[in-house]
Design an enzyme around this catalytic site. Sequence first.
Site, PDB file in Angstrom:
ATOM      1  N   LYS A  70       9.392   5.107   3.915  1.00 28.77           N
ATOM      2  CA  LYS A  70       8.274   4.554   3.132  1.00 28.77           C
ATOM      3  C   LYS A  70       8.264   5.000   1.665  1.00 28.77           C
ATOM      4  CE  LYS A  70       4.779   3.917   6.723  1.00 28.77           C
ATOM      5  NZ  LYS A  70       3.366   4.123   7.061  1.00 28.77           N
ATOM      6  N   ASP A 107      -1.400   0.170   4.419  1.00 29.76           N
ATOM      7  CA  ASP A 107      -1.973   1.216   5.287  1.00 29.76           C
ATOM      8  C   ASP A 107      -3.417   1.524   4.893  1.00 29.76           C
ATOM      9  OD1 ASP A 107       0.210   1.640   6.968  1.00 29.76           O
ATOM     10  OD2 ASP A 107       1.127   3.078   5.598  1.00 29.76           O
TER      11      ASP A 107
END
Length: 274
Positions: A70, A107
């Site tokens: 990520k 997220d």
Amino acid sequence: MISGKAKIAGVIGWPVAHSLSPKMHQFWLNYYGVDGAYIPLPVKPEDLAHVIKALPMMGFRGANVTVPHKETVVPLLDIVDAEATKVGAVNTIIVTPDGKLKGTNTDTYGFTKNVRPHLKAKNKAVILGAGGAARAVCQALLKEGFARIVIVNRTPERAAALLKQFGEKVSAEPWETRARALEATDLLVNATSIGLVGNQAFDLDLSALPTQAVVNDIVYAASFTSLLEKARARGNTIVSGMGMLQHQAVPGFEAWYGIKPQVTDELTRHMLSD
Ligand code: ATR
């Protein structure tokens, strides 16, 4: 059934076999009758740059990015939006019509969508952890309007880095006195990786936590984590991490396949089924 015109996306991780994302996206593809596919892409760290560059060349609409890529994926993209820049991590890549790689972070959106309906007050939140997940939660809670956010992390240097990044509403308390840090808290979030493997027990005394507080674990264990079980037993509202996983997937699915999917109980039942 997919045709030669199928819209293709997937999830890039290492390892990726544990990911629930293919099961989730496949449910939606079937449900909405989309001519598309979403596949697991096991990619070693040393191969990441090649794979990212190849996505538009292979006709991918985009991809999700998961552990451990990520953060390392960020410099490999053409465009990184403000949310991903703030969090320092990308979990969703969209290939633009002219073949550019655009990175975003959903997220924070997924976290907020999951927790918001349960919140009663937004004065003090406590985040356990100071890694990438905690950074996304901290950004989401600041945007949500929390007056005060307390970071509690085993390694104080990592908590200090979050304070520096996010400003004066964010403070830190030592890991050793974590039980005391729970006083007057409206929302407690576990953003550590405790509980990720085999529902490992969480050594945390909840007696100072008000019973009106909401407790969320971003770990999406198949059943509730030990922290959530403990909180539920004393009357706290508990929110599992499954909803965050589901909601963070919505913007990607919409961008790649053209339909905004719904998060439903049927989806949850499917994801928890064998
Ligand atoms: P992620 O990107 O999922 O946040 P990470 O960056 O590896 O993953 O962060 C994991 C977090 O869980 C960290 O806050 C870590 O604490 P440290 O910074 O002290 O390493 C925390 N963590 C993991 N295992 C832990 C344990 N057994 N006890 C306390 N904290 C733990």
